[in-house]
Design a protein around this motif. Sequence first.
Motif, PDB file in Angstrom:
ATOM      1  N   MET A  99       0.833  -1.205   0.000  1.00  0.00           N
ATOM      2  CA  MET A  99       0.000   0.000   0.000  1.00  0.00           C
ATOM      3  C   MET A  99       0.868   1.257   0.000  1.00  0.00           C
ATOM      4  O   MET A  99       0.499   2.285  -0.604  1.00  0.00           O
ATOM      5  N   ARG A 100       2.028   1.210   0.652  1.00  0.00           N
ATOM      6  CA  ARG A 100       2.952   2.351   0.651  1.00  0.00           C
ATOM      7  C   ARG A 100       3.432   2.645  -0.766  1.00  0.00           C
ATOM      8  O   ARG A 100       3.457   3.806  -1.201  1.00  0.00           O
ATOM      9  N   ILE A 101       3.798   1.591  -1.492  1.00  0.00           N
ATOM     10  CA  ILE A 101       4.276   1.776  -2.865  1.00  0.00           C
ATOM     11  C   ILE A 101       3.178   2.345  -3.755  1.00  0.00           C
ATOM     12  O   ILE A 101       3.396   3.275  -4.542  1.00  0.00           O
ATOM     13  N   PHE A 102       1.970   1.788  -3.604  1.00  0.00           N
ATOM     14  CA  PHE A 102       0.861   2.275  -4.437  1.00  0.00           C
ATOM     15  C   PHE A 102       0.499   3.720  -4.086  1.00  0.00           C
ATOM     16  O   PHE A 102       0.104   4.497  -4.972  1.00  0.00           O
ATOM     17  N   THR A 103       0.615   4.079  -2.831  1.00  0.00           N
ATOM     18  CA  THR A 103       0.314   5.461  -2.433  1.00  0.00           C
ATOM     19  C   THR A 103       1.312   6.434  -3.052  1.00  0.00           C
ATOM     20  O   THR A 103       0.931   7.504  -3.556  1.00  0.00           O
ATOM     21  N   ILE A 104       2.602   6.074  -3.006  1.00  0.00           N
ATOM     22  CA  ILE A 104       3.626   6.930  -3.613  1.00  0.00           C
ATOM     23  C   ILE A 104       3.381   7.074  -5.115  1.00  0.00           C
ATOM     24  O   ILE A 104       3.466   8.180  -5.685  1.00  0.00           O
ATOM     25  N   ILE A 105       3.078   5.970  -5.787  1.00  0.00           N
ATOM     26  CA  ILE A 105       2.799   6.022  -7.231  1.00  0.00           C
ATOM     27  C   ILE A 105       1.585   6.886  -7.518  1.00  0.00           C
ATOM     28  O   ILE A 105       1.567   7.700  -8.472  1.00  0.00           O
ATOM     29  N   SER A 106       0.545   6.724  -6.689  1.00  0.00           N
ATOM     30  CA  SER A 106      -0.691   7.497  -6.911  1.00  0.00           C
ATOM     31  C   SER A 106      -0.447   8.994  -6.745  1.00  0.00           C
ATOM     32  O   SER A 106      -0.909   9.808  -7.568  1.00  0.00           O
ATOM     33  N   ILE A 107       0.286   9.382  -5.690  1.00  0.00           N
ATOM     34  CA  ILE A 107       0.569  10.815  -5.471  1.00  0.00           C
ATOM     35  C   ILE A 107       1.464  11.363  -6.582  1.00  0.00           C
ATOM     36  O   ILE A 107       1.263  12.484  -7.073  1.00  0.00           O
ATOM     37  N   THR A 108       2.456  10.572  -7.007  1.00  0.00           N
ATOM     38  CA  THR A 108       3.362  11.029  -8.069  1.00  0.00           C
ATOM     39  C   THR A 108       2.612  11.257  -9.377  1.00  0.00           C
ATOM     40  O   THR A 108       2.824  12.262 -10.068  1.00  0.00           O
ATOM     41  N   LEU A 109       1.722  10.333  -9.732  1.00  0.00           N
ATOM     42  CA  LEU A 109       0.973  10.470 -10.992  1.00  0.00           C
ATOM     43  C   LEU A 109      -0.069  11.573 -10.932  1.00  0.00           C
ATOM     44  O   LEU A 109      -0.519  12.069 -11.984  1.00  0.00           O
ATOM     45  N   SER A 110      -0.478  11.951  -9.724  1.00  0.00           N
ATOM     46  CA  SER A 110      -1.501  13.004  -9.620  1.00  0.00           C
ATOM     47  C   SER A 110      -0.959  14.387 -10.010  1.00  0.00           C
ATOM     48  O   SER A 110      -1.726  15.265 -10.410  1.00  0.00           O
ATOM     49  N   THR A 116       8.488  12.264  -5.606  1.00  0.00           N
ATOM     50  CA  THR A 116       8.819  10.865  -5.342  1.00  0.00           C
ATOM     51  C   THR A 116      10.011  10.750  -4.403  1.00  0.00           C
ATOM     52  O   THR A 116      10.007   9.937  -3.468  1.00  0.00           O
ATOM     53  N   TRP A 117      11.030  11.556  -4.654  1.00  0.00           N
ATOM     54  CA  TRP A 117      12.214  11.550  -3.775  1.00  0.00           C
ATOM     55  C   TRP A 117      11.844  11.933  -2.351  1.00  0.00           C
ATOM     56  O   TRP A 117      12.295  11.328  -1.388  1.00  0.00           O
ATOM     57  N   PHE A 118      10.965  12.907  -2.199  1.00  0.00           N
ATOM     58  CA  PHE A 118      10.559  13.357  -0.874  1.00  0.00           C
ATOM     59  C   PHE A 118       9.733  12.289  -0.148  1.00  0.00           C
ATOM     60  O   PHE A 118       9.946  12.030   1.049  1.00  0.00           O
ATOM     61  N   LEU A 119       8.808  11.672  -0.874  1.00  0.00           N
ATOM     62  CA  LEU A 119       7.929  10.681  -0.233  1.00  0.00           C
ATOM     63  C   LEU A 119       8.702   9.433   0.187  1.00  0.00           C
ATOM     64  O   LEU A 119       8.409   8.836   1.228  1.00  0.00           O
ATOM     65  N   THR A 120       9.656   8.999  -0.631  1.00  0.00           N
ATOM     66  CA  THR A 120      10.408   7.786  -0.292  1.00  0.00           C
ATOM     67  C   THR A 120      11.286   7.982   0.924  1.00  0.00           C
ATOM     68  O   THR A 120      11.701   7.011   1.574  1.00  0.00           O
ATOM     69  N   ARG A 121      11.587   9.229   1.259  1.00  0.00           N
ATOM     70  CA  ARG A 121      12.412   9.496   2.438  1.00  0.00           C
ATOM     71  C   ARG A 121      11.627  10.077   3.609  1.00  0.00           C
ATOM     72  O   ARG A 121      12.205  10.382   4.655  1.00  0.00           O
ATOM     73  N   SER A 122      10.345  10.200   3.426  1.00  0.00           N
ATOM     74  CA  SER A 122       9.524  10.740   4.486  1.00  0.00           C
ATOM     75  C   SER A 122       9.248   9.674   5.540  1.00  0.00           C
ATOM     76  O   SER A 122       9.093   8.477   5.234  1.00  0.00           O
ATOM     77  N   ARG A 123       9.159  10.070   6.794  1.00  0.00           N
ATOM     78  CA  ARG A 123       8.873   9.117   7.878  1.00  0.00           C
ATOM     79  C   ARG A 123       7.467   8.523   7.759  1.00  0.00           C
ATOM     80  O   ARG A 123       7.211   7.425   8.250  1.00  0.00           O
TER      81      ARG A 123
END
Length: 317
Positions: A251-262, A307-314
């Motif tokens: 779900m974390r991966i899909f959330t990052i993809i969804s926000i990036t594509l938005s 994407t870079w920000f989300l992958t490093r966010s807590r």
Amino acid sequence: MLRMFNTINGSVEQIEKIESGAWLCLSEPTDVELATVAQQTGIDLADLRAPLDDEERSRVDAEDDYTMIIVDIPTVEERGGRDWYETIPLSIIITQNMIITVCMQDTPVLHPFMEGRIRGFNTYMKSRFILQILYRNATMYLRYLRIIDRESDRLELRLRHSMQNREILMLLELSKTLVYFTTSLKSNEIVMEKLNSITRFKQYPEDEDLLDDVITENKQAIEMANIYSGVLANMTDAFASIVSNNLNNVMRIFTIISITLSIPTLIFSMYGMNFQQGGMLGMPLTADRWGFVIVVVISIALSIVVTWFLTRSRLFK
């Protein structure tokens, strides 16, 4: 199937007729065999049928002419190409002249007695025969418990690399088997304690050590079943947590993809609704020759930064 055995010249041999001191073994008996034994031995037909019910509880019933002992024994059932373990009742009926065993299956618990592989076995010594059956039964529980332990170890290794429902269901099946084993072993322990209080259950002096061995083996089987049940319960909880954690990662991966594509979706949707018409000012770069390329580059750059920000966010670790 009705088989009759007697000790002749120190060896166990199969006989054709009911004799004094004989052992009558009824495995998957037919109605005709049950009726024949009931008629020739004077045992109530209902008592002969009692162990044919797989829900029959372990107990000791003392009648006028005979004593019936029912214990739970382990058995193997093949389902889906695999061996599964459960318990079924075994009845041991003692009369003045013979001993009768009744079971719904041809159980391996009794096979060594038929083949004469039990040291000191004699069909005339009925009380010793009962203790030997109980000892053999306890050792069978221990044997199957070790097999279940090895099977759970194999399942643990497979679950580390695969989280399919098949392995988890097999783990739950083993847990259910251990619950059955524990319940049956505790019921058998009560039966053993009651045997000591029955006056007609005559023990030979040399059988005292055998009785102690039977009680010890049964208690050891109970302890092993409790230990394995606890281990499987903890293992089930651990793998349930792992499955939940894996789901969270997905779900974390899909959330990052969804926000990036938005981000590019939002930019291009705004450009699709706004354009320069007449003297009105539209969206930036709409009149520029390279406007479309610039907007695409900006969208890609913003997507990479997000994407870079989300992958490093807590929040997404």
